[in-house]
Write a protein that holds these residues in place. Structure first.
Motif, PDB file in Angstrom:
ATOM      1  N   SER A 190       0.848  -1.194   0.000  1.00  0.00           N
ATOM      2  CA  SER A 190       0.000   0.000   0.000  1.00  0.00           C
ATOM      3  C   SER A 190       0.887   1.248   0.000  1.00  0.00           C
ATOM      4  CB  SER A 190      -0.893  -0.016   1.237  1.00  0.00           C
ATOM      5  OG  SER A 190      -0.081  -0.014   2.394  1.00  0.00           O
ATOM      6  N   LEU A 237      -0.610  -5.997  -0.530  1.00  0.00           N
ATOM      7  CA  LEU A 237      -1.867  -6.022  -1.285  1.00  0.00           C
ATOM      8  C   LEU A 237      -2.044  -7.398  -1.939  1.00  0.00           C
ATOM      9  CD1 LEU A 237      -1.912  -2.482  -2.979  1.00  0.00           C
ATOM     10  CD2 LEU A 237      -2.729  -3.164  -0.725  1.00  0.00           C
ATOM     11  N   THR A 257       5.108   0.074  -4.412  1.00  0.00           N
ATOM     12  CA  THR A 257       3.696   0.473  -4.470  1.00  0.00           C
ATOM     13  C   THR A 257       3.219   0.379  -5.921  1.00  0.00           C
ATOM     14  OG1 THR A 257       4.117   2.787  -4.952  1.00  0.00           O
ATOM     15  CG2 THR A 257       4.105   2.161  -2.626  1.00  0.00           C
TER      16      THR A 257
END
Ligand code: ASP
Length: 458
Positions: free
Chosen positions: A154, A163, A191
């Motif tokens: 994240s 994630l 990310t």
């Protein structure tokens, strides 16, 4: 196959890395290897990860922690560490030192993104170095970088959460087609915006846990510098033994400040998919360590005893307190507002006590008292300082609640009085609060009377 994670102390120098290679070679099921950044450096006794953060923050990080090491000294400590590793392991410095220097000196990043990137470089370059050494040692190794295989986190740069797509990426890319061993730097990921992010500190445990979960490993080995989880803190009781098996829940109850062997979030997925975690000692690989499982047969009542030192009890007395809806919620909210973590809350009709870490009250107690008295309309707030909370743990206690009687009797016979007694709702542990100055004696008494006799009947 097994996923193995080697912590900072296991990869801190050439001698340790050689041990890691021997461990990997000795079992062909060890197919996925996660490594941390090198542990403490020789000169300042600080972790390389901390030096990286100190350099990223121009020396503010150590300064805030009252450690007198400048940004420049941290930079030198980092470079010296990797240069020495390259020399001792006969790895070409060009592969490691040049890119490392370039990254540290030429990065244009700012703020948390910069910190996260610098923090990640510890594991990144250590894994690259270990890859070279493993190749020299004839291991068919493939380096898997989180930014390449898609360990997606994240957006919180310094506290990224894994994630979902990470699992699919792992399953796709770790195919084991050519009989290779995969080597993965722990702690960081990337990310969706392609920025490097790190998980919370100690996050290499998390990387290992996620890989074990995604690949459905039959075991997650966590290699560190202790033989496993001890029945009681071996610094207090030398004869204390390593617990061979315990459940996830028991481990949670046994771990206390300064005695944490494992990052708890790393357990969550392993617990869910019933993958056992084996804590092992890189310096003593013949020892079987501690196996943490979802379930075990309780062969004994008490498996271990933990002690939390320097606690304070905040006791509030107010008539009809238990009839006031929302009283406890409001009280806990106040503690939350002060950023004070709370432990146990023994309650009665007109009384409630909240146990907290004494250190958290420093500089806060006056305003906390004022706030509680004002918002909860009570003048009767008493603080008892210097308490130690001893927690007796074992799933067998549920079956044999007389273990509690044995504990109390042992304390009575040794003239040890206590300030608090509390059985946990799960019935697999109970807490005894004693004055700090007799807490070691109390712990020894409980150990001799509850744990030792169990060996004699074996
Ligand atoms: N190197 C990171 C830390 O010191 C992560 C880890 O070792 O697990 O927190």
């Amino acid at each position: 196959m097994k996923v193995c994670k080697f912590g900072g102390s296991s990869v801190k120098d050439a001698t340790q890395i050689k041990k890691v290679v021997a461990i990997v070679k000795s079992d062909s099921d060890r197919k996925v290897i996660v490594v941390s950044a090198p542990g403490r450096d020789e000169k300042y006794d600080e972790k390389i990860t901390d030096h990286l953060l100190n350099f990223a923050t121009d020396g503010h990080y150590f300064n805030e922690h009252k450690i007198e090491v400048s940004a420049k000294q941290s930079y030198d400590a980092i470079i010296t560490k990797y240069e020495k590793l390259c020399e001792d392991l006969k790895v070409d410095k060009k592969i490691i030192i040049r890119p490392l220097k370039k990254e540290l000196l030429e990065s244009k990043l700012k703020g948390e993104k910069k910190e996260a990137f610098y923090l990640s470089r510890g594991e990144h370059h250590n894994a690259k170095l270990i890859e070279q050494f493993m190749k020299q040692q004839g291991i068919n190794v493939k380096l898997m970088l989180p930014e390449e295989f898609g360990f997606i986190l994240s957006e919180e740069s310094r506290n990224g959460k894994v994630l979902r797509e990470t699992y699919e990426n792992i399953q796709k890319q770790f195919s084991f087609e050519n009989g290779e061993i995969y080597l993965v730097p722990g702690f960081y990921g990337v990310t969706k915006n392609k920025d490097i992010a790190v998980m919370s500190r100690g996050g290499s445990d998390l990387t290992g846990g996620e890989l074990a979960y995604a690949l459905d490993a039959y075991l997650y080995e966590n290699w560190t510098d202790t033989n496993g989880v001890y029945e009681v803190d071996p610094r207090i009781i030398e004869d204390s033994k390593v617990i061979p098996r315990l459940t996830f829940k028991e481990l949670r109850l046994l771990s206390s400040k300064g005695f944490n062997v494992f990052h708890f979030n790393a357990m969550l997925n392993c617990k869910k998919s019933k993958i056992p975690i084996n804590i092992r000692n890189t310096n003593n690989p013949d020892h079987e360590g501690t196996l943490i499982q979802s379930e075990r047969v309780p062969m004994e009542d008490t498996i271990g005893i933990a002690k939390l030192d320097n606690m304070a009890s905040i006791h509030i007395q107010k008539d009809m307190l238990s009839e006031e809806i929302g009283f406890t919620a409001e009280l806990l909210k106040i503690f939350g507002e002060f950023g004070i973590g709370t432990y146990h809350y023994p309650t009665d009709k007109d009384d409630i006590a909240i146990l907290v870490d004494q250190e958290d009250l420093q500089g806060n107690i006056n305003s906390l008292r004022r706030e509680i008295e004002k918002r909860l309309k009570t003048g009767n707030l008493y603080v008892t300082y210097n308490l130690a909370i001893i927690t007796i743990v074992g799933i067998g206690i549920k079956e044999n609640t007389f273990a509690i009687v044995d504990a109390i009797n042992a304390l009575k016979q040794n003239h040890i009085s206590f300030d608090l007694f509390d059985m946990s709702p799960s019935k697999i542990s109970f807490h005894i609060g004693v004055p700090q100055n007799i807490s070691d004696v109390a712990l020894k008494t409980l150990y001799t009377n509850l744990i030792e006799p169990q060996y004699k009947t074996d």
